[in-house]
Structures are given as structure tokens and as C-alpha cells.
Design an enzyme around this catalytic site. Structure first.
Site, PDB file in Angstrom:
ATOM      1  N   ASN A 137       0.903  -1.369  -0.164  1.00 33.12           N
ATOM      2  CA  ASN A 137       0.037   0.104  -0.009  1.00 33.12           C
ATOM      3  C   ASN A 137       0.747   1.255   0.044  1.00 33.12           C
ATOM      4  O   ASN A 137       0.380   2.305  -0.448  1.00 33.12           O
ATOM      5  CB  ASN A 137      -1.041  -0.202   1.300  1.00 33.12           C
ATOM      6  N   SER A 190      -4.670   2.758  -8.148  1.00 29.23           N
ATOM      7  CA  SER A 190      -5.580   4.034  -8.332  1.00 29.23           C
ATOM      8  C   SER A 190      -6.380   4.034  -9.435  1.00 29.23           C
ATOM      9  O   SER A 190      -5.988   3.711 -10.562  1.00 29.23           O
ATOM     10  CB  SER A 190      -4.369   5.089  -8.252  1.00 29.23           C
ATOM     11  N   TYR A 205       2.738   9.762 -11.843  1.00 31.14           N
ATOM     12  CA  TYR A 205       2.095   9.144 -10.959  1.00 31.14           C
ATOM     13  C   TYR A 205       1.116   8.248 -11.272  1.00 31.14           C
ATOM     14  O   TYR A 205       1.032   6.873 -11.058  1.00 31.14           O
ATOM     15  CB  TYR A 205       1.175  10.129  -9.787  1.00 31.14           C
ATOM     16  N   LYS A 209       0.958   3.761 -11.026  1.00 35.00           N
ATOM     17  CA  LYS A 209      -0.014   3.025 -10.612  1.00 35.00           C
ATOM     18  C   LYS A 209      -0.493   2.363 -11.953  1.00 35.00           C
ATOM     19  O   LYS A 209      -1.084   1.056 -11.614  1.00 35.00           O
ATOM     20  CB  LYS A 209      -1.223   3.881 -10.329  1.00 35.00           C
TER      21      LYS A 209
END
Length: 300
Positions: A137, A190, A205, A209
Site C-alpha cells: 500500500n 489508483s 503518478y 499506478k
């Protein structure tokens, strides 16, 4: 209907000499069923969705989403929770540990270091004699225009979000195989792995993900023969220390009308049910998938 249509793929004979030779080269004799550790529950399986008796490691569980997941895992009877975190526990984590003595533990761990992750997993097994689940996580984000990112910023994102997740998955998988445990690995991906975050774009980002979500599919395929399941969860906007400011913006209500869906940030604990399901034996035939828990973002 032909025999091939009703015969399980793993017992189908190769169709030609080349395939047969390839199968034999891999140590399989023609007509033999490959060695395969099935995740199918036994006859005495309790079909309740529960984590009873399971030892779960969660990276980055000292706060934010990880802390919320730890809370929900405990509520669903997890035997022990280990937070693998770089930062020292804060008041919220300490309160959770106090409420669940001997069930909540903290291990200092830098997930960007493979050696640190392996040491943490070994420590879990030394202390609890097993490990049943790994939630990879820990992660970070940085929102700014793509042309403003420099190399060190990119490396920081990829080292934590991608390499860190990979190290956690492989360390857990090796331990599952060593101990003969039908383990479960869940990545935190995500919704930005599916589509851009218009409110706060970050191409790097989203790239990290997307890598995590794809990695879950591929590792699930590779490790199914060991009885290991690998899945991911794609959260939307979640209320944490990194996002608390979002609903304080003057145009928040207008943005929510534009996005549609649920006009609020999620409590981290609202993600927990999906993780509990994937960690539990109730998900024994569930692997290689991503579950969006996205509220607003899923409506884009």
C-alpha cells in the site's frame, strides 16, 4: 460438444510433436496433470468472509489508507496486523495498537530497499510463525504539470510506488512458497491508472499506478500454480493527510457537480471491505483483477 471443450485445459494433451517436446522439456510427461497447488477450499471451509487466524502485513499502515485498512482487517478477525512503515507510529496508530494489544505491530521498513522488505517479512514469520497476506500500500504522489518534473522526482515516485510494491510482492511470495501457504497479495493502485485526474494531474503518478495494476495481473498468472492470488484495488479520492485540502477548495462543489458520482472524499476504512474480501479465502477463485473503489472518480 468436442472433448476439448469439456476437458480442463491443464489435462489436455499437446497437439503435436513440437508441443510435446516442449512439455517434456519443462518436466511434464505427456498426459500427466501438471503440479498445481489449487486454491480451492477444503470440505470443512467456513464460507463466511473472514480473516480469522490470518497474519497480514500492510505497508504504510501507520497513517492514511494503510491505517484504515488495518482497522478493517482487525474488525474482520485478523489474528495479527503488521505495519511496515518508514515513519514512526503516530497517535492514531498507537491508539489502534492499544485497543488491540498483541494484535497490532510496527516494523521499521523502507520498501524501496529489497533487503529491508525481506528482513521485515522474515521478522513477521519469526514472531508469528506465518504470514498470510501482504497489502502493498505504501506510496506517494506529486501533482504538477508533466513538463515540470525532473529526474530525481520521477525516480522517487517510481522507486516507492513501483519498485517498493514489487519488492513487497516478491518477498511475500517467496515466503508463501517456502511455508506452503496459499497467500494473498493486494496492491493499492489508483483510478489514475485508468484515466487522468483532472482535478490534480500527474502523468508520472498515473504511470506508476498503471504499472502496479498491470503487475498484479502478470504476477497472478505466474504464481497461480503456487496457490498465491494477486489482485489490486483502485481507490478514488480518499481523505488522508495528502488530500485533506481538496474539499476545502472554493470550487470544490462545482467540481463535484462536473464529475458526478459521490460528492465527497472517502473515509479510508470504506476501502477495507474490498481488501478483506481479496485477502480472505472467500476469494479463493479471485485473482488477477482490479477492483475500483472510486465513488466520484469512477463517474468520469
Amino acid at each position: 460438444m468436442s472433448p476439448a471443450a469439456t476437458t480442463p485445459p491443464e489435462v489436455l494433451a499437446p497437439s503435436n510433436g513440437a508441443d510435446s517436446a516442449n512439455g517434456n522439456a519443462q518436466g511434464e510427461q505427456l498426459g500427466e496433470t501438471p503440479v498445481f497447488l489449487s486454491t480451492e477450499p477444503g470440505p470443512d471451509h467456513d464460507w463466511k468472509i473472514t480473516l480469522r487466524g490470518k497474519v497480514i502485513a500492510i505497508t504504510g499502515a501507520n497513517r492514511g489508507i494503510g491505517l484504515g485498512l488495518a482497522t478493517v482487517c482487525l474488525a474482520n478477525d485478523a489474528a495479527e496486523i503488521y505495519s511496515l512503515d518508514l515513519f514512526e507510529p503516530g497517535e492514531e496508530f498507537q491508539a489502534l495498537a492499544k485497543a488491540h494489544p498483541k494484535r497490532v505491530h510496527y516494523l521499521h521498513c523502507d520498501v524501496t530497499s529489497e533487503e529491508s522488505v525481506i528482513k521485515a517479512v522474515d521478522t513477521i514469520v519469526e514472531q508469528s510463525s506465518r504470514i498470510d497476506g501482504m497489502i502493498a500500500n505504501a506510496g506517494m504522489t506529486k501533482h504538477q504539470p508533466a513538463l515540470n518534473f525532473d529526474r530525481p522526482q520521477l525516480e522517487q515516485l517510481f522507486n516507492l510506488n513501483v519498485f517498493g510494491a514489487y519488492f513487497c510482492a516478491t518477498a511475500a511470495a517467496k515466503k508463501f512458497i517456502e511455508l506452503g501457504i496459499k497467500g494473498s497479495i493486494v496492491f493499492t493502485a489508483s483510478m489514475t491508472s485508468y484515466r487522468p485526474n483532472r482535478a490534480a494531474p500527474s502523468a508520472p503518478y498515473g504511470g506508476t499506478k498503471g504499472a502496479v495494476r498491470n503487475m498484479a495481473h502478470t504476477l497472478a498468472m505466474e504464481w497461480a500454480k503456487h496457490g498465491i492470488r494477486v489482485n489490486s484495488i483502485s481507490p478514488g479520492f480518499v481523505r488522508t493527510q495528502m488530500t485533506y485540502y481538496m474539499n476545502k477548495a472554493p470550487d470544490w462543489n462545482l467540481k463535484m457537480q462536473y464529475y458526478g458520482g459521490m460528492p465527497r472524499l472517502a473515509d479510508p476504512r470504506e476501502l477495507g471491505g474490498a481488501y478483506v474480501y481479496l485477502l480472505s479465502e472467500g476469494a479463493s477463485y479471485t485473482t488477477g483483477i482490479d477492483i475500483p473503489v472510486a465513488g466520484i472518480v469512477g463517474a468520469w
